[in-house]
Write a protein that holds these residues in place. Structure first.
Motif, short mmCIF file in Angstrom:
data_model
loop_
_atom_site.label_atom_id
_atom_site.label_comp_id
_atom_site.label_asym_id
_atom_site.label_seq_id
_atom_site.Cartn_x
_atom_site.Cartn_y
_atom_site.Cartn_z
N MET A 348 1.13 -1.06 -0.03
CA MET A 348 0.28 -0.16 0.06
C MET A 348 0.85 1.49 -0.03
N GLY A 349 1.53 1.37 0.60
CA GLY A 349 2.98 2.45 0.98
C GLY A 349 3.58 3.02 -0.66
N SER A 350 3.58 1.68 -1.14
CA SER A 350 4.40 1.81 -2.56
C SER A 350 3.39 2.18 -4.17
N MET A 351 2.51 1.65 -3.78
CA MET A 351 1.25 1.43 -4.90
C MET A 351 -0.53 1.77 -4.14
N SER A 352 -0.75 1.60 -4.88
CA SER A 352 -2.58 2.49 -4.85
C SER A 352 -3.39 1.50 -3.37
N PRO A 353 -3.95 2.42 -2.93
CA PRO A 353 -4.94 1.64 -1.94
C PRO A 353 -5.12 0.13 -1.79
N GLU A 354 -5.89 -0.31 -3.28
CA GLU A 354 -5.72 -1.40 -3.31
C GLU A 354 -5.03 -2.88 -3.48
N SER A 355 -3.66 -2.20 -3.79
CA SER A 355 -2.54 -3.34 -3.43
C SER A 355 -2.41 -3.85 -1.79
N LEU A 356 -3.33 -3.70 -1.32
CA LEU A 356 -3.57 -4.40 0.20
C LEU A 356 -3.87 -6.07 -0.82
N PHE A 357 -5.00 -5.89 -1.13
CA PHE A 357 -5.67 -6.66 -1.66
C PHE A 357 -4.73 -7.86 -2.91
N LEU A 358 -3.63 -7.57 -3.56
CA LEU A 358 -2.44 -8.17 -4.50
C LEU A 358 -1.66 -8.92 -2.83
N SER A 359 -1.91 -8.65 -1.47
CA SER A 359 -1.08 -9.20 -1.14
C SER A 359 -1.83 -10.37 0.25
N THR A 360 -2.99 -10.11 -0.34
CA THR A 360 -4.40 -11.15 -0.08
C THR A 360 -4.10 -12.30 -1.12
N ALA A 361 -4.63 -12.32 -1.74
CA ALA A 361 -4.87 -12.83 -3.08
C ALA A 361 -3.39 -13.39 -3.65
N LEU A 362 -1.87 -12.73 -3.14
CA LEU A 362 -0.74 -13.57 -2.70
C LEU A 362 -1.27 -15.06 -1.92
N ALA A 363 -1.30 -14.64 -0.75
CA ALA A 363 -1.37 -15.64 -0.28
C ALA A 363 -2.36 -16.91 -0.26
N HIS A 364 -3.35 -16.03 -1.31
CA HIS A 364 -4.95 -17.09 -1.50
C HIS A 364 -4.30 -18.41 -2.63
#
Length: 415
Positions: A348-364
């Protein structure tokens, strides 16, 4: 009949106040921190600190209870949580909040363990399922009620910190005046990593990765909502509905898993959670209604994964190992929640707020891939040898002591 549940209702009232205060305080901090201009890294570390304190509390609370007794220990934990809630309103500093958040996690773990052991002591073999169900209902309803209080207040002033402190203090009263007999001392918590992995590699890896994803969302979901510009009321509703949607979907998903290899259901739900997360990242919705609908769809899949993973582990475990396996997986989940907020905050600090879901998607995605790999390596448990799926309360509101309250716990392990 109701007379038999009277002592339990008293304890559940204390639980309700405690969880409402925790839900309120846990949502208030990231929203106020965002308004104060705290860094994304600091907001993520608050979640890591809480999870670290919670896991530490699970280990050390039994020793404190043996030394001081249940009532005094619970009073200490609840009063400490109230003091911390008030201090966070008085001392607005991101690093101070990170330290205080660790102490809050420790206090909450200890308070939960006392209440859960007390409920376990009052439950009988005949009503254990009812007591466990009531505890689940109170858990979900109270957390949601606490989060919705944020919508009724103003995060920019200190009044909500005071309300959180009041609710923490109110949780003291039912246990302080209860006439219920004191339960036996809490048993020490242990974690057998080798044994957990040998029992079920899928469940071992799953609980760790689910903790990563849920830790990132639980800590930074409110920050995501604030940064995309939806209202505080919508943020509170969004955070509540994610958990509620997951709770509502546990039983349907569990029933499907009773009829097939649970790993297929686990992999499908993990892949679905990842797909919804990627969709939110790409679509970047800004309408409050659309955001709430999409995150609720995410929660309906993501918040069923933990129960499915635990059910799969218990299919392989012996009945006498139920407490050790379930409690160990909960601690693994806790370790995952320490990692998730750091990864989510970094993106989130380096990209958009929606990148939070990239972290969850990676784990899933990792969970889905590993589960499919293990399907080719190990035969499924025969349907006739599986136990029926049981729902579980919110992982952020229970400790390994709650496992002993579960009706699946063998009678000889309740003592």
């Amino acid at each position: 009949m109701l007379a038999a549940y009277k002592p339990i209702f008293s304890l559940l009232r204390g639980t309700a106040f405690l969880l409402a205060a925790s839900g309120l305080h846990g949502l208030l901090l990231p929203l106020r921190g965002q308004e104060e201009g705290f860094s994304t890294a600091a907001l993520g570390l608050m979640g890591t600190a809480w999870a670290g304190g919670f896991v530490a509390g699970c280990y050390f609370a039994p020793r404190l209870v043996r030394r001081a007794g249940h009532v005094r220990t619970f009073g200490t934990f609840a009063a400490s949580a109230a003091i911390i809630a008030l201090l966070t309103g008085l001392w607005i500093d991101e690093w101070v909040w990170i330290v205080l958040r660790a102490f809050t996690g420790f206090a909450m773990a200890g308070a939960f363990m006392v209440i859960e052991s007390w409920l376990n002591e009052r439950a009988t073999n005949e009503n254990r399922g009812t007591v466990f169900g009531l505890y689940m209902m109170v858990t979900y309803a109270s957390i949601m009620a606490g989060q919705m209080m944020v919508a009724a207040g103003d995060v920019s002033n200190d009044s909500l910190f005071m309300v959180a402190g009041i609710f923490f203090c109110l949780s003291l009263i039912p246990t302080a005046v209860s006439s219920a007999a004191h339960p036996k001392p809490l048993q020490d918590v242990s974690l057998d990593l080798k044994g957990l992995y040998a029992n079920s590699p899928v469940s071992f890896v799953a609980c760790l990765l689910i903790g990563v994803a849920n830790g990132a969302w639980g800590t930074l979901g409110a920050v995501y909502g604030a940064r995309i510009g939806i209202s505080t009321a919508q943020i509170a509703l969004m955070m509540s509905l994610v958990v509620v949607a997951g709770a509502a979907m546990q039983m349907p998903m569990g029933r499907i898993s009773d009829r097939t290899d649970r790993r297929y259901v686990l992999a499908a739900a993990a892949f679905g959670s990842a797909a919804v997360g990627v969709l939110i990242f790409l679509a970047a919705p800004r309408s409050g209604v659309m955001v709430i609908a999409m995150t609720a769809a995410y929660g309906a899949l993501a918040y069923t994964l933990y129960s499915l993973a635990v059910a799969h582990a218990n299919d392989h475990a012996r009945p006498e190992d139920f407490v050790k396996v379930s409690g160990g997986l909960l601690l693994l989940y806790g370790f995952g929640t320490m990692i998730g907020p750091v990864i989510g905050a970094g993106l989130m600090g380096s990209m958009s707020p929606e990148s939070l879901f990239l972290s969850t998607a990676l784990a899933h995605f990792m969970l889905a891939g590993y589960t499919l790999l293990r399907i080719s390596r190990r035969a499924p448990v025969p349907v006739e040898d599986r136990e029926a799926f049981k729902t579980l309360p919110s992982e952020r509101g229970v400790t390994p002591e709650a496992v002993r309250l579960d009706p699946r716990t063998p009678a000889e392990q309740e003592a």
